[in-house]
Design an enzyme around this catalytic site. Sequence first.
Site, PDB file in Angstrom:
ATOM      1  N   ARG A 230       0.759  -5.575  12.136  1.00 35.17           N
ATOM      2  CA  ARG A 230       0.146  -5.995  13.394  1.00 35.17           C
ATOM      3  C   ARG A 230       0.734  -7.358  13.751  1.00 35.17           C
ATOM      4  NH1 ARG A 230      -1.111  -1.453  13.660  1.00 35.17           N
ATOM      5  NH2 ARG A 230      -3.165  -0.521  13.889  1.00 35.17           N
TER       6      ARG A 230
ATOM      7  N   GLY B 257       0.856  -1.188   0.000  1.00 36.36           N
ATOM      8  CA  GLY B 257       0.000   0.000   0.000  1.00 36.36           C
ATOM      9  C   GLY B 257       0.886   1.229   0.000  1.00 36.36           C
ATOM     10  N   ARG B 258       0.361   2.306   0.594  1.00 32.09           N
ATOM     11  CA  ARG B 258       1.112   3.565   0.599  1.00 32.09           C
ATOM     12  C   ARG B 258       2.423   3.424   1.357  1.00 32.09           C
ATOM     13  NH1 ARG B 258      -3.889   4.149   2.524  1.00 32.09           N
ATOM     14  NH2 ARG B 258      -5.458   5.335   1.421  1.00 32.09           N
ATOM     15  N   ILE B 259       2.357   2.726   2.515  1.00 30.14           N
ATOM     16  CA  ILE B 259       3.585   2.613   3.318  1.00 30.14           C
ATOM     17  C   ILE B 259       4.591   1.713   2.598  1.00 30.14           C
ATOM     18  CG2 ILE B 259       4.542   1.968   5.579  1.00 30.14           C
ATOM     19  CD1 ILE B 259       1.751   2.530   6.793  1.00 30.14           C
TER      20      ILE B 259
ATOM     21  N   GLU C 279      -0.207  -6.726  23.053  1.00 32.52           N
ATOM     22  CA  GLU C 279       0.591  -5.573  23.482  1.00 32.52           C
ATOM     23  C   GLU C 279      -0.021  -4.973  24.742  1.00 32.52           C
ATOM     24  OE1 GLU C 279       0.672  -2.953  20.089  1.00 32.52           O
ATOM     25  OE2 GLU C 279       1.724  -4.428  18.856  1.00 32.52           O
TER      26      GLU C 279
ATOM     27  N   HIS D 234       5.656  -0.627  19.514  1.00 31.56           N
ATOM     28  CA  HIS D 234       4.640  -0.114  18.573  1.00 31.56           C
ATOM     29  C   HIS D 234       4.734   1.407  18.400  1.00 31.56           C
ATOM     30  CE1 HIS D 234       0.454  -1.118  16.757  1.00 31.56           C
ATOM     31  NE2 HIS D 234       1.041  -0.135  16.087  1.00 31.56           N
ATOM     32  N   ILE D 235       5.861   1.828  17.812  1.00 31.34           N
ATOM     33  CA  ILE D 235       6.089   3.274  17.637  1.00 31.34           C
ATOM     34  C   ILE D 235       6.173   3.666  16.162  1.00 31.34           C
ATOM     35  CG2 ILE D 235       7.180   3.635  19.892  1.00 31.34           C
ATOM     36  CD1 ILE D 235       9.932   3.545  18.384  1.00 31.34           C
ATOM     37  N   GLY D 236       5.575   2.841  15.301  1.00 29.21           N
ATOM     38  CA  GLY D 236       5.679   3.074  13.848  1.00 29.21           C
ATOM     39  C   GLY D 236       5.459   4.513  13.428  1.00 29.21           C
TER      40      GLY D 236
ATOM     41  N   ARG E 235      -2.528  -8.467  -2.305  1.00 25.04           N
ATOM     42  CA  ARG E 235      -3.773  -9.101  -2.716  1.00 25.04           C
ATOM     43  C   ARG E 235      -4.006  -8.928  -4.216  1.00 25.04           C
ATOM     44  NH1 ARG E 235      -8.551  -6.525   0.313  1.00 25.04           N
ATOM     45  NH2 ARG E 235      -6.989  -4.933   0.032  1.00 25.04           N
TER      46      ARG E 235
END
Length: 319
Positions: A238, A156-158, A267, A286-288, A178
Site C-alpha cells: 500500500r 507473508g505468502r506473497i 489513488e 494498482h494491478i497487483g 514482524r
Amino acid sequence: MTKPVVFVTRQVASEAIEYVKEAAEVEVWEEDRPCPREILLQKAEQADGLLTMLTERVDEELLSRARKLKVVANMAVGYDNIDVPAAKKRGIHITNTPDVLTEATADLAFALLMAAGRRITEANRFLLAGEWKSWSPTLLAGQNIYHTTLGIIGMGRIGEAVARRAKGFGMRILYHNRRRRPEAELEVGAQYRELDDLLRQADYVVMLTPLTPDTAKMIGEREFSLMKPTSVFVNVSRGGTVDEEALYRALVEKKIWAAGLDVFQKEPVPPDHPFLTLPNVVALPHIGSATYQTRMEMAKLAAANIRAVLEGKEPVTPV
Ligand code: DGY
C-alpha cells in the site's frame, strides 16, 4: 422468510454473484467507477452483507448506520479500508481474499522489479519517441538482476512466492518481518535481517507489508539513505507504507536508482503526479492481482465468505 440483502459494490464475476443469489437478494453497483459514498451508506443501511473493494471506506460512520449488517467481504487481501475493531465491536464479520491472489501478485512484483532494474518502460518510451538513433554500449544500461540480493519487507505468502521466483534468478534472499519465519527460511532459503541491515545489503527491496498504524510511512528519508545508490525499490503493498515525498527526493537525488510502484498513498494518481515525471519510476495503477483468473477466484472467495456468514457458518477467510 425474507431473504437477506447483499450489496456488491462493483461488477464482479457472475459466478460469484449467482452463488450469493442462491441465498440472498443481491444488488450490484453496475457502473465502472466506485459507488459514491452517499449511495454506499444508503445501501449499507439495508444490507445484511456487503461485498466491497479496496475503494470503499468501511468506517464508524458506515457501520453505525448499517444496523442489519453481518458481514463485509472485502475482495482484496489488504483490509486497511476497513475499521476492523469497530466492526468486531458490533459483531460484524470481516473477511478478505488471501491465497488466491498470491501468485499473481508475486508475478507483478517481480515484473516491476525487472522493469525498474532493466529500464523496460523507459526504453519503450525512448523507442516510441523515435529517439533510437544507433546502438551504443551504454544505451539504457540497467542493473543486474541475476545473482543480486533481494530484500523482502513483509514475509507473508506473497513474500514467499516472490522469493521462489528470485531463487530462479540465483538471488540471495533477505527478509524482514514482524516475527521471524523459520518455515520461510527453510523453504526458500531466505535469511532474516533487521530492517537497516536489509536496506544496506539489498539490491532490490520489495515492500509487501500490510498497511497498519505500525507500518504507516515505515520507509522514509532515513531508510532510503541507507539503501545503495544502485538499488531498486518496489512497492506492491500500500502506498501508505512509504513516505512518498522522501521516496521522490531519494529518486531525484539518486540516493536510490529506481522504483517500481503499483500502489500510492492516494489513488488514483493524477497524470501530473510528481512520480510520473521521473524516468526512473515504473508506475502502475494498482494491478497487483489483476489477472482474469485471479479476480475470478477473489470474487468467488468473497462470495463464499458472504454466504457462509448468512447461513450461520464460520466465514472461510476471516480477518
Ligand atoms: C489486495 O488484494 O490487497 C490488492 O492490493 C488488490 O489487488
